[in-house]
Design a protein around this motif. Sequence first.
Motif, short mmCIF file in Angstrom:
data_model
loop_
_atom_site.label_atom_id
_atom_site.label_comp_id
_atom_site.label_asym_id
_atom_site.label_seq_id
_atom_site.Cartn_x
_atom_site.Cartn_y
_atom_site.Cartn_z
N ARG A 52 -0.47 -104.74 -105.46
CA ARG A 52 -0.61 -104.98 -104.03
C ARG A 52 -1.17 -103.74 -103.33
O ARG A 52 -0.81 -102.62 -103.66
CB ARG A 52 0.73 -105.35 -103.43
N GLN A 53 -2.07 -103.93 -102.35
CA GLN A 53 -2.66 -102.84 -101.58
C GLN A 53 -2.56 -103.15 -100.09
O GLN A 53 -2.60 -104.32 -99.68
CB GLN A 53 -4.14 -102.64 -101.94
N SER A 54 -2.41 -102.09 -99.31
CA SER A 54 -2.42 -102.27 -97.85
C SER A 54 -3.83 -102.14 -97.29
O SER A 54 -4.20 -102.80 -96.33
CB SER A 54 -1.50 -101.24 -97.18
N THR A 55 -4.64 -101.25 -97.91
CA THR A 55 -6.05 -101.08 -97.53
C THR A 55 -6.88 -100.93 -98.80
O THR A 55 -6.35 -100.56 -99.86
CB THR A 55 -6.27 -99.84 -96.64
N ALA A 56 -8.17 -101.17 -98.69
CA ALA A 56 -9.07 -101.01 -99.83
C ALA A 56 -10.44 -100.55 -99.32
O ALA A 56 -10.90 -101.02 -98.28
CB ALA A 56 -9.21 -102.32 -100.61
N PRO A 57 -11.10 -99.62 -100.05
CA PRO A 57 -12.40 -99.12 -99.60
C PRO A 57 -13.52 -100.13 -99.84
O PRO A 57 -13.50 -100.88 -100.82
CB PRO A 57 -12.61 -97.87 -100.46
N CYS A 58 -14.48 -100.12 -98.94
CA CYS A 58 -15.65 -101.00 -99.06
C CYS A 58 -16.90 -100.15 -99.21
O CYS A 58 -17.02 -99.06 -98.64
CB CYS A 58 -15.78 -101.90 -97.84
N TYR A 59 -17.86 -100.67 -99.99
CA TYR A 59 -19.07 -99.91 -100.31
C TYR A 59 -20.30 -100.79 -100.18
O TYR A 59 -20.22 -102.03 -100.26
CB TYR A 59 -19.01 -99.37 -101.74
N LEU A 60 -21.44 -100.12 -100.00
CA LEU A 60 -22.73 -100.78 -100.12
C LEU A 60 -23.36 -100.24 -101.40
O LEU A 60 -23.63 -99.04 -101.51
CB LEU A 60 -23.63 -100.46 -98.91
N CYS A 61 -23.57 -101.10 -102.38
CA CYS A 61 -24.12 -100.69 -103.67
C CYS A 61 -25.62 -100.95 -103.69
O CYS A 61 -26.08 -102.03 -103.30
CB CYS A 61 -23.45 -101.46 -104.81
N TYR A 62 -26.37 -99.98 -104.15
CA TYR A 62 -27.82 -100.16 -104.22
C TYR A 62 -28.39 -99.21 -105.27
O TYR A 62 -27.74 -98.27 -105.72
CB TYR A 62 -28.48 -99.88 -102.87
N LEU A 188 -14.76 -86.19 -100.93
CA LEU A 188 -13.86 -87.24 -101.40
C LEU A 188 -12.70 -87.47 -100.44
O LEU A 188 -12.14 -88.56 -100.37
CB LEU A 188 -13.29 -86.88 -102.78
N GLU A 189 -12.33 -86.42 -99.70
CA GLU A 189 -11.17 -86.50 -98.81
C GLU A 189 -11.52 -87.03 -97.42
O GLU A 189 -10.62 -87.24 -96.60
CB GLU A 189 -10.53 -85.11 -98.67
N GLU A 190 -12.83 -87.22 -97.15
CA GLU A 190 -13.21 -87.75 -95.84
C GLU A 190 -12.73 -89.19 -95.67
O GLU A 190 -12.47 -89.90 -96.64
CB GLU A 190 -14.73 -87.68 -95.67
N ALA A 191 -12.59 -89.62 -94.45
CA ALA A 191 -12.17 -90.99 -94.16
C ALA A 191 -13.27 -91.67 -93.33
O ALA A 191 -13.42 -91.36 -92.15
CB ALA A 191 -10.85 -90.98 -93.40
N PRO A 192 -14.04 -92.63 -93.89
CA PRO A 192 -13.97 -93.04 -95.30
C PRO A 192 -14.60 -91.99 -96.21
O PRO A 192 -15.39 -91.18 -95.76
CB PRO A 192 -14.79 -94.32 -95.31
N PRO A 193 -14.26 -92.00 -97.52
CA PRO A 193 -14.82 -91.00 -98.44
C PRO A 193 -16.32 -91.12 -98.55
O PRO A 193 -16.87 -92.22 -98.50
CB PRO A 193 -14.12 -91.32 -99.77
N TRP A 194 -16.98 -89.99 -98.70
CA TRP A 194 -18.45 -89.98 -98.77
C TRP A 194 -18.96 -90.36 -100.15
O TRP A 194 -20.13 -90.66 -100.30
CB TRP A 194 -18.98 -88.60 -98.38
N ARG A 195 -18.11 -90.30 -101.15
CA ARG A 195 -18.47 -90.77 -102.49
C ARG A 195 -17.17 -91.03 -103.25
O ARG A 195 -16.08 -90.75 -102.74
CB ARG A 195 -19.38 -89.80 -103.23
N THR A 196 -17.28 -91.56 -104.47
CA THR A 196 -16.09 -91.97 -105.20
C THR A 196 -15.72 -91.03 -106.33
O THR A 196 -14.68 -91.22 -106.97
CB THR A 196 -16.32 -93.38 -105.81
N ASP A 197 -16.53 -90.03 -106.63
CA ASP A 197 -16.22 -89.11 -107.72
C ASP A 197 -16.81 -87.73 -107.43
O ASP A 197 -17.55 -87.56 -106.45
CB ASP A 197 -16.77 -89.63 -109.06
#
Length: 400
Positions: A52-62, A188-197
Amino acid sequence: LRSRSGVKMPKLAEVLTTTDLKRLLADDKRTKSKVVGLGGIKGLCIRLNPGRQSTAPCYLCYHAEPYGKIIWLPLGSFPTMSLEELKAAAAAEAARIAEGKSKAPTMADACKLYATYAADRSNVKASTEAWTNALIKRVILPYWGERLVADVTRAKVKDWHKSDAMKEHPSQADAALRVLSKIFNLALEEAPPWRTDNPAYKLKKQVTGAAKVRERILSKAERRGLERTMRAMEAEGGIDPAAAGAIRALLLSAMRLQECLTLRWDEIAWDEPTLDEKTQEEVPALTGWITKTDHKSSRRSGAKLVAITPQLGRILRAQATRAGSPWVFPSPMTPEEGEELGHFIGLQKVWERIRERLTKDETELVKAKKKKKAEALNIEDAHLHALRRTALSVTYGDEG
């Protein structure tokens, strides 16, 4: 597209509603991470972790380039941002990407983020932070500045770190890699994060631990040759007296380079003057103590005390003072109106000239058959830090 778990995704997913997304977040039976397309906009997806999650990150993949690696551009998180807001942000970003005018954060933005973070830190010396900022400006920004943070791959970082330009200065290359890794950690710590790794995380350095160890210590003959060369260059006006004094002080005090160059008169406490038996006059003492409160390990060990031996005392007493200057080794430059006189800088270039002159003089002695080739001195491999090591290993040992 393929998710990180390897599940193939349709190019245009089924359109999901806010209710569908809330149901996905509440799914406590999920055992693997998966990426789900939100539909309506190509590449818009949400990343769901197990349980279960309370929030989840969303991305635009290209694809940054045809058949290239998939770029995950962070847009925000659900439900912090509504589904309509996420779709609007994805549509706007997709249009910018198509026009080549994406407003996604660049590496220049990430460097500004690091500068803001560094300015708020209280556990780092100002000189260290100034050096780091200069490294970013000189090495990192010219190569990475215009690239998107999300576009940087691990392979590109490896190629940059192993490029011919970086191999010329391996220690600097490794330092730049460490700073780059810190920059990505902040992204990575930005909200939302600027990248995933972090593509610079734990990359192999050019200088290994064994190569970093420098055991170079100047022998007694090399120290005499060094002094002889400096005196010859001083007589010819080829070396600034402050530079020569700083090198002599390094060789006797075991101070680090910056500790020596930033030495101030008010940091020196001389012993009580002695009485000359013949003239019955007071003679200034040549011994005492140097107290350095601002040095490399001051936050851990506090103030550093350096003993002034008679040899070091004669060198310090002989330094010429400049009006209004607090520095023992002042800069020879005339400051502009309104600016204060600084301390001497650029000792590395002076040291290189001295090493070259010593090698040249020794070569001439060999040619004149005044010295055997095997006995010729050569300190081309000796760094300035070797003077500190020599002082700790030899000079203080001689003095007891």
